[in-house]
Design an enzyme around this catalytic site. Structure first.
Site, short mmCIF file in Angstrom:
data_model
loop_
_atom_site.label_atom_id
_atom_site.label_comp_id
_atom_site.label_asym_id
_atom_site.label_seq_id
_atom_site.Cartn_x
_atom_site.Cartn_y
_atom_site.Cartn_z
N GLY A 180 51.65 41.79 41.68
CA GLY A 180 51.59 43.26 41.56
C GLY A 180 51.03 43.92 42.81
O GLY A 180 51.60 44.87 43.34
N ARG A 181 49.89 43.41 43.31
CA ARG A 181 49.24 44.06 44.45
C ARG A 181 49.94 43.75 45.77
O ARG A 181 49.52 44.25 46.82
CB ARG A 181 47.76 43.69 44.49
N GLU A 184 48.66 51.50 29.74
CA GLU A 184 48.57 52.82 30.38
C GLU A 184 49.96 53.34 30.75
O GLU A 184 50.31 54.49 30.46
CB GLU A 184 47.74 52.72 31.67
N HIS A 186 29.44 62.64 56.85
CA HIS A 186 28.55 63.64 56.26
C HIS A 186 28.18 63.28 54.84
O HIS A 186 27.72 64.13 54.08
CB HIS A 186 29.21 65.01 56.34
N LYS A 239 55.65 45.77 36.35
CA LYS A 239 56.19 44.41 36.46
C LYS A 239 56.43 43.83 35.06
O LYS A 239 57.49 43.28 34.79
CB LYS A 239 55.20 43.54 37.25
N LYS A 280 41.26 44.20 28.41
CA LYS A 280 42.49 44.66 27.77
C LYS A 280 42.51 44.23 26.30
O LYS A 280 42.85 45.00 25.41
CB LYS A 280 43.73 44.05 28.46
N GLU A 318 40.88 42.18 43.56
CA GLU A 318 41.62 41.50 42.49
C GLU A 318 42.09 40.13 42.96
O GLU A 318 42.25 39.21 42.17
CB GLU A 318 42.82 42.36 42.03
O1 F6P Z 1 45.18 45.25 36.60
C1 F6P Z 1 45.87 44.12 36.23
C2 F6P Z 1 47.31 44.21 36.59
O2 F6P Z 1 47.93 43.11 36.01
C3 F6P Z 1 47.55 44.25 38.10
O3 F6P Z 1 47.51 43.03 38.70
C4 F6P Z 1 48.88 44.92 38.16
O4 F6P Z 1 49.15 45.39 39.44
C5 F6P Z 1 48.69 46.01 37.13
O5 F6P Z 1 47.94 45.39 36.11
C6 F6P Z 1 49.94 46.64 36.60
O6 F6P Z 1 50.77 45.70 35.96
P1 F6P Z 1 52.27 46.02 35.61
O7 F6P Z 1 53.01 46.27 36.88
O8 F6P Z 1 52.79 44.83 34.87
O9 F6P Z 1 52.30 47.26 34.75
#
Ligand code: F6P
Length: 546
Positions: free
Chosen positions: A265-266, A211, A382, A205, A510, A351
């Site tokens: 995002g979620r 990452e 199990h 987003k 972060k 979240e």
């Molecule tokens: O973990 C925090 C967060 O902002 C989530 O809410 C989001 O889904 C994720 O990082 C990834 O963010 P982006 O889509 O901006 O890479």
């Protein structure tokens, strides 16, 4: 507003004090209609809450709580496009993404629907082009593999849904998901995908997530080494709201599928973040997924509280978390295709509702978001069910199962179903000391052995479960289930009065990681942190030098 000081909260506490003395099996014995009274339906989807520790009186009081806390009004504000995410000044309109009915959805007087329709058409057309081999790799070949590079909401929803709909995606390319900044994740994926016929989707987003950007840079370098710099462009597309960063990365504007700041995002798998799902199952089935979610939206908007699936599940969540003090919620799909559902719901719920203050900044005076976890049945049986049955902690659980399998080994299915029904029965019924003694005596044990073993064979019972039973896990059913959970989380957040749509709690880590990163390779040891953090950084530095 203090929840504890509400009149209805006090009524709920008094009612709880009475009810916890009555085993749920007794409630079944006293009321032959309990199952029909406490189970809800949407077409083939049955949601059985009769094994929860409640009565119809409890449900009535919980409905009163929903009214006292303004849940319906909050719901209406969300659907109407008001900026209910107050800390980020954003509307919350994932529901607009699955809307098929005509009519405007306004944010600050501007209709978002024309953009939603155009954006959806664009990414679905692209998905069909990839599937049909109209959009090819640089060498003109059909893409055999698609790798989604994203994390959190830009990974968990699509990864979960692609796996859930595996039987509907057999003709499409193979889908892979890389999220972790641990290079092992990308490295192991790059070892199995052929560069000449692999498409990367960089899904973020913000397009600034550490990452995802690290994985995108490494994937780009790997691709350039394999197919040449001039061909890389054919192998990368982006899904984002940040056109500037996408172009700075080197992906052309025409290769970016956009969405909007009002899609959390979620909550984003319904937007172009769902591109991997559409590539896997095709546009028509993706539309069926949206239609399922829309079914649930319509129901959530219109059904009375006591017959409203998300309201009922959300209010039961409050009952379990706050009145029965149950800290964790297990998600137990007896459906291998829903293997990733617990991880998806972890983000969705934790979240969204893992917050300590209300929208106005005052503390919430009860516990908030439950700890969500789980594994598919029967594997969990199990592993950790021993604690569910006989541990001192009570765990609330959702069981999910399809009446018909979507795989090709139908003879297994009765085995699976008998297990799901047996588990919820055992968790509810339990076994008393007298029953355990009688069983051991009937098995021929002498009185001493009966007395010694009986306490170990006691099951407290009355462990609250909800069972969600549907005909088949098809796209429409999955859409319904996911929207049901989204709205359940909303209902709980609305009762607590928190903002379920921000995630400030993720930020601190972060910021600190960015501070520590250069220290790992700096000329001198780290000294600017607490003793433990300095010690860990410096031990890693020493090991890396060796
Ligand atoms: O973990 C925090 C967060 O902002 C989530 O809410 C989001 O889904 C994720 O990082 C990834 O963010 P982006 O889509 O901006 O890479």
């Amino acid at each position: 507003m203090s929840l504890r000081s509400l009149e209805v909260w006090k009524k709920l506490e008094a009612h709880r004090d009475q009810l916890v003395t009555v085993p749920v099996r007794q409630l079944f014995a006293e009321d032959p209609a309990r199952f029909s009274r406490l189970s809800l339906r949407m077409d083939d989807l049955l949601v059985d809450v009769s094994k929860q520790r409640v009565t119809t009186e409890t449900m009535g009081l919980l409905a009163e709580l929903a009214r006292a806390t303004g849940v319906e009004a909050a719901r209406d504000r969300m659907f109407a496009g008001e900026r209910i995410n107050g800390t980020e000044q954003r509307a919350v309109l994932h529901t607009a993404l699955r809307r098929s009915t005509p009519g405007a959805v306004l944010v600050d007087g501007v209709d978002v629907m024309p953009g939603v329709v155009a954006g959806r058409d664009a990414f679905l057309a692209f998905a069909e082009d990839v599937r049909a081999g109209r959009r090819t790799a640089a060498n003109g070949a059909r893409f055999t593999d698609v790798v989604n590079l994203g994390i959190g909401g830009s990974d968990l929803g699509p990864a979960m849904a692609v796996e859930a709909l595996t039987p509907y995606g057999r003709e499409g390319p193979r889908l892979h998901f890389v999220s972790n900044v641990d290079g092992a994740h990308l490295d192991e994926t790059l070892r199995v995908v052929p560069p000449a016929t692999t498409l990367f989707i960089v899904a973020s987003k913000t397009f600034t997530t550490q990452e995802t950007m690290a994985n995108a840079r490494s994937a780009r370098a790997w691709m350039a080494a394999a197919v040449g710099e001039s061909a890389v462009g054919r192998h990368f597309v982006a899904v984002s709201t940040n056109a500037r960063e996408v172009q700075a990365f080197g992906i052309a504007a025409a290769e970016m599928f956009g969405f909007w700041d009002w899609v959390g995002g979620r909550y984003s798998l319904w937007s172009s973040i769902g591109l991997p799902i559409a590539i896997a199952i095709g546009a028509d089935r993706f539309r069926a997924l949206l239609a399922g979610a829309e079914d649930m939206d319509t129901h959530f908007l219109s059904a009375p509280i006591d017959a409203n699936l998300p309201m009922v599940l959300g209010l039961l969540g409050i009952w379990n978390a706050n009145l029965l003090d149950i800290e964790t919620h297990a998600v137990l799909p007896y459906d291998q295709y829903l293997r990733r559902l617990p991880a998806f719901l972890q983000q969705l719920d934790m979240e969204s509702n893992g917050k300590g203050v209300r929208l106005d900044g005052t503390p919430v005076d009860v516990a908030t978001g439950p700890i969500v976890w789980g594994e598919p049945g029967t594997n969990g049986q199990h592993a950790f069910y021993q604690l569910l049955h006989q541990g001192r902690r009570v765990v609330a659980a959702d069981f999910l199962a399809a009446a018909e399998p979507a795989h090709g080994l139908p003879a297994h299915h009765p085995l699976l179903l008998s297990n799901v029904f047996a588990q919820t029965e055992a968790l509810m019924q339990g076994k008393t000391l007298d029953e355990a003694r009688a069983e051991l005596t009937a098995a021929g044990l002498d009185a001493g052995e009966v007395a010694r073993l009986a306490p170990h064979k006691v099951f407290p019972g009355s462990r609250p479960t909800t069972t969600l039973l549907y005909r088949r896990l098809d796209p429409r059913t999955l859409g319904r289930l996911l929207a049901l959970y989204e709205h359940k989380v909303f209902v709980m957040g609305a009762v607590w009065g928190i903002n379920s749509f921000d995630q400030w709690g993720v930020e601190l880590g972060k910021v600190l990681a960015n501070r520590i990163l250069p220290e790992l390779d700096a000329p001198s040891d780290a000294a600017g942190h607490d003793g433990s953090t300095n010690g860990l950084i410096n031990h890693a530095r020493a090991l890396r030098r060796r």
